[in-house]
Design a protein around this motif. Structure first.
Motif, PDB file in Angstrom:
ATOM      1  N   UNK A 138       0.876  -1.224   0.090  1.00 30.34           N
ATOM      2  CA  UNK A 138       0.130   0.149   0.067  1.00 30.34           C
ATOM      3  C   UNK A 138       1.011   1.237   0.069  1.00 30.34           C
ATOM      4  N   UNK A 139       0.284   2.326  -0.607  1.00 31.25           N
ATOM      5  CA  UNK A 139       1.088   3.677  -0.402  1.00 31.25           C
ATOM      6  C   UNK A 139       0.331   4.428   0.531  1.00 31.25           C
ATOM      7  N   UNK A 140       0.922   5.034   1.460  1.00 34.18           N
ATOM      8  CA  UNK A 140       0.466   6.099   2.405  1.00 34.18           C
ATOM      9  C   UNK A 140       1.129   7.510   2.427  1.00 34.18           C
ATOM     10  N   UNK A 141       0.215   8.501   2.217  1.00 35.25           N
ATOM     11  CA  UNK A 141       0.665   9.882   2.220  1.00 35.25           C
ATOM     12  C   UNK A 141       0.520  10.585   3.850  1.00 35.25           C
ATOM     13  N   UNK A 142       1.929  10.694   4.141  1.00 32.87           N
ATOM     14  CA  UNK A 142       2.180  10.770   5.664  1.00 32.87           C
ATOM     15  C   UNK A 142       2.722  12.166   5.477  1.00 32.87           C
ATOM     16  N   UNK A 143       2.594  13.121   6.475  1.00 25.72           N
ATOM     17  CA  UNK A 143       3.248  14.502   6.702  1.00 25.72           C
ATOM     18  C   UNK A 143       4.581  14.566   6.947  1.00 25.72           C
ATOM     19  N   UNK A 144       5.536  15.228   6.404  1.00 23.85           N
ATOM     20  CA  UNK A 144       6.815  15.481   6.393  1.00 23.85           C
ATOM     21  C   UNK A 144       7.087  16.031   7.894  1.00 23.85           C
ATOM     22  N   UNK A 145       7.879  15.282   8.621  1.00 23.80           N
ATOM     23  CA  UNK A 145       8.265  16.152   9.719  1.00 23.80           C
ATOM     24  C   UNK A 145       8.999  17.515   9.743  1.00 23.80           C
ATOM     25  N   UNK A 146       9.611  17.718   8.425  1.00 27.61           N
ATOM     26  CA  UNK A 146      10.367  18.879   8.152  1.00 27.61           C
ATOM     27  C   UNK A 146       9.320  20.163   7.342  1.00 27.61           C
ATOM     28  N   UNK A 147       8.789  19.586   6.733  1.00 30.80           N
ATOM     29  CA  UNK A 147       7.695  20.484   5.767  1.00 30.80           C
ATOM     30  C   UNK A 147       6.487  20.523   6.166  1.00 30.80           C
ATOM     31  N   UNK A 148       5.979  19.321   6.731  1.00 39.70           N
ATOM     32  CA  UNK A 148       4.621  19.104   6.857  1.00 39.70           C
ATOM     33  C   UNK A 148       3.705  18.709   5.553  1.00 39.70           C
ATOM     34  N   UNK A 149       4.399  18.798   4.719  1.00 39.53           N
ATOM     35  CA  UNK A 149       3.860  18.389   3.277  1.00 39.53           C
ATOM     36  C   UNK A 149       3.839  16.891   3.176  1.00 39.53           C
ATOM     37  N   UNK A 150       2.715  16.173   2.573  1.00 37.68           N
ATOM     38  CA  UNK A 150       2.448  14.767   2.377  1.00 37.68           C
ATOM     39  C   UNK A 150       3.681  14.349   1.817  1.00 37.68           C
ATOM     40  N   UNK A 151       4.171  13.046   2.323  1.00 40.15           N
ATOM     41  CA  UNK A 151       5.128  12.182   1.621  1.00 40.15           C
ATOM     42  C   UNK A 151       4.513  10.863   1.237  1.00 40.15           C
ATOM     43  N   UNK A 152       4.801  10.558   0.201  1.00 41.35           N
ATOM     44  CA  UNK A 152       4.130   9.015  -0.117  1.00 41.35           C
ATOM     45  C   UNK A 152       5.164   8.059   0.213  1.00 41.35           C
ATOM     46  N   UNK A 153       4.570   7.108   1.054  1.00 43.58           N
ATOM     47  CA  UNK A 153       5.567   5.936   1.504  1.00 43.58           C
ATOM     48  C   UNK A 153       5.044   4.692   0.918  1.00 43.58           C
ATOM     49  N   UNK A 154       5.826   3.882   0.400  1.00 48.96           N
ATOM     50  CA  UNK A 154       5.108   2.371  -0.234  1.00 48.96           C
ATOM     51  C   UNK A 154       5.531   1.583   1.079  1.00 48.96           C
ATOM     52  N   UNK A 155       4.685   0.753   1.322  1.00 48.81           N
ATOM     53  CA  UNK A 155       4.739  -0.479   2.580  1.00 48.81           C
ATOM     54  C   UNK A 155       4.454  -1.828   1.780  1.00 48.81           C
ATOM     55  N   UNK A 156       5.509  -2.710   1.617  1.00 51.06           N
ATOM     56  CA  UNK A 156       4.925  -4.048   1.015  1.00 51.06           C
ATOM     57  C   UNK A 156       4.032  -4.700   2.038  1.00 51.06           C
ATOM     58  N   UNK A 157       2.999  -5.664   1.488  1.00 56.97           N
ATOM     59  CA  UNK A 157       2.427  -6.428   2.533  1.00 56.97           C
ATOM     60  C   UNK A 157       3.221  -7.440   3.350  1.00 56.97           C
ATOM     61  N   UNK A 158       2.924  -8.227   4.477  1.00 51.67           N
ATOM     62  CA  UNK A 158       3.790  -9.072   5.011  1.00 51.67           C
ATOM     63  C   UNK A 158       4.131 -10.037   3.900  1.00 51.67           C
ATOM     64  N   UNK A 159       5.191 -10.637   4.151  1.00 48.49           N
ATOM     65  CA  UNK A 159       5.553 -11.723   3.034  1.00 48.49           C
ATOM     66  C   UNK A 159       4.881 -12.846   3.033  1.00 48.49           C
ATOM     67  N   UNK A 160       4.414 -13.257   4.273  1.00 50.75           N
ATOM     68  CA  UNK A 160       3.603 -14.578   4.447  1.00 50.75           C
ATOM     69  C   UNK A 160       2.333 -14.288   3.803  1.00 50.75           C
ATOM     70  N   UNK A 161       1.591 -13.089   3.358  1.00 48.87           N
ATOM     71  CA  UNK A 161       0.580 -12.951   2.763  1.00 48.87           C
ATOM     72  C   UNK A 161       0.967 -12.651   1.158  1.00 48.87           C
ATOM     73  N   UNK A 162       2.072 -12.258   0.779  1.00 52.61           N
ATOM     74  CA  UNK A 162       2.319 -12.295  -0.409  1.00 52.61           C
ATOM     75  C   UNK A 162       2.627 -13.510  -1.173  1.00 52.61           C
ATOM     76  N   UNK A 163       3.246 -14.617  -0.557  1.00 53.51           N
ATOM     77  CA  UNK A 163       3.689 -15.660  -0.768  1.00 53.51           C
ATOM     78  C   UNK A 163       2.476 -16.793  -0.884  1.00 53.51           C
ATOM     79  N   UNK A 164       1.481 -16.562   0.174  1.00 50.10           N
ATOM     80  CA  UNK A 164       0.358 -17.318   0.231  1.00 50.10           C
ATOM     81  C   UNK A 164      -0.634 -17.207  -1.022  1.00 50.10           C
TER      82      UNK A 164
END
Length: 364
Positions: free
Chosen positions: A35-61
């Motif tokens: 999933x991609x999450x838009x979280x505020x930057x600690x420096x500017x407060x502007x949103x940053x887009x982070x990508x977090x993979x699903x747990x590998x157990x779920x991906x493999x399943x």
């Protein structure tokens, strides 16, 4: 289980038509990998887009596929060792000898599964000694700052759960093809990016350790694919994989394995490597000596008479004779000078085959 055509002495990859059948039937190959999450930057407060993979157990399943039918030589370390140096080249194209020897040792080692999270961190520390644990800071690529980066990896609070899923996977592996398993693990580890440095080398080492029991040669070819094409994967293939699923990524991996299997058999390199390994296995009188001689040839690329004598109780004459026998087993791809055996021609020929396969994979 679908049958595939065999190549001489190597485990072949699934054919293009058979791959398409799997691609159509396995829904998980077309689902987002995280999933991609838009979280505020600690420096500017502007949103940053982070990508977090699903747990590998779920991906493999959801992406699991029964092992492709392969020949028993698929677990032959004599073939797998050929790829360790190529799987250890850095961004400048130079061989990282420490990583090359790590991969060689892993090829020759018995299973060290299951692994817990501390063991996974310990592997990272072996690669980057300054590693103290999971990173506690933002990590990004493709820009000088997070706001200009083309990729921002998983937020660090997500890392404990992601690493726990990787440890969980190592406890009970499903019936899955090694090419698919090592591809998914490599993708997951590189995109979780859990450490401050050494993530790429760590991801390939982990993929080898966890996947090799399913098929050593296929796994070794696949981590070489991940290393040689790492720039294209990171900038083009994986960003698409995030949201569209791993089908196209796996298709590239299958293509690379098909090309390598064909060329290694046609060139005779697999037979030559088996001959080298056979001579060493027969003449070295203990397991540690056999391992260290193989590490010198395939990992470091050179072996001296003095080195042989330090590993085994050999006279000068016996050591010289053994060095000559090993040289002759290389069919012209091992050469000696001043009582030092060089494997540079063997590795150069392997690199040529891998380079052509990488180019053809990109073109397809």
């Amino acid at each position: 289980m679908l049958a595939v055509e065999h190549t001489d002495g190597l485990e072949p990859a699934i054919s293009a038509s058979q791959f398409q059948l799997y691609a159509q039937s396995i829904r998980g190959w077309r689902l987002p990998m995280g999933r991609t999450d838009a979280l505020p930057s600690g420096a500017s407060g502007l949103p940053l887009r982070y990508f977090t993979p699903d747990p590998i157990t779920e991906i493999v399943a959801r992406c699991s596929v029964a092992p492709f039918q392969r020949q028993h030589q698929g677990n032959d370390p004599a073939i797998a060792l050929l790829f360790c140096r190529a799987a250890s080249r850095n961004a400048a194209g130079e061989v990282d000898l420490l990583q090359s020897n790590r991969l060689c040792r892993e090829v020759l080692a018995t299973s060290q599964l299951p692994m817990d999270v501390p063991a996974l961190i310990s592997l990272a520390r072996e690669i980057w000694p300054a590693t103290t644990g999971l990173r506690r800071e933002i990590s990004f690529a493709g820009g000088s700052t997070a706001s200009t980066a083309t990729k921002i990896y998983a937020p660090h609070p997500e890392l404990p759960q992601l690493m726990a899923s990787l440890a969980e996977l190592s406890h009970e592996l499903p019936a899955i093809d090694p090419l698919v398993l090592s591809s998914l693990i490599g993708y997951f580890c590189a995109n979780a990016h859990p450490f401050s440095d050494g993530n790429g080398r760590w991801s390939r080492l982990v993929a080898l350790r966890i996947s090799k029991s399913k098929g050593l040669v296929a796994t070794s070819i696949n981590i070489t694919f991940q290393n040689l094409l790492k720039l294209g994967l990171a900038t083009k293939v994986w960003p698409m994989t995030h949201h569209e699923g791993p089908e196209k990524y796996l298709r590239h991996a299958v293509t690379f394995e098909q090309l390598i299997s064909k060329e290694l058999s046609a060139s005779g390199l697999s037979t030559i490597s088996k001959s080298i390994t056979k001579v060493i296995s027969e003449r070295c009188n203990n397991g540690k000596a056999r391992r260290d001689v193989l590490l010198d040839i395939y990992g470091t690329g050179r072996l001296s008479k003095d080195r042989l004598r330090s590993l085994m109780p050999l006279s000068e004459r016996s050591a010289a004779n053994l060095l000559l026998q090993i040289e002759e087993s290389g069919n012209g791809l091992l050469t000696s000078s001043d009582e030092i055996l060089s494997a540079s021609l063997l590795h150069r020929r392997t690199d040529e085959i891998l380079r052509v396969a990488a180019i053809q994979t990109i073109e397809q």
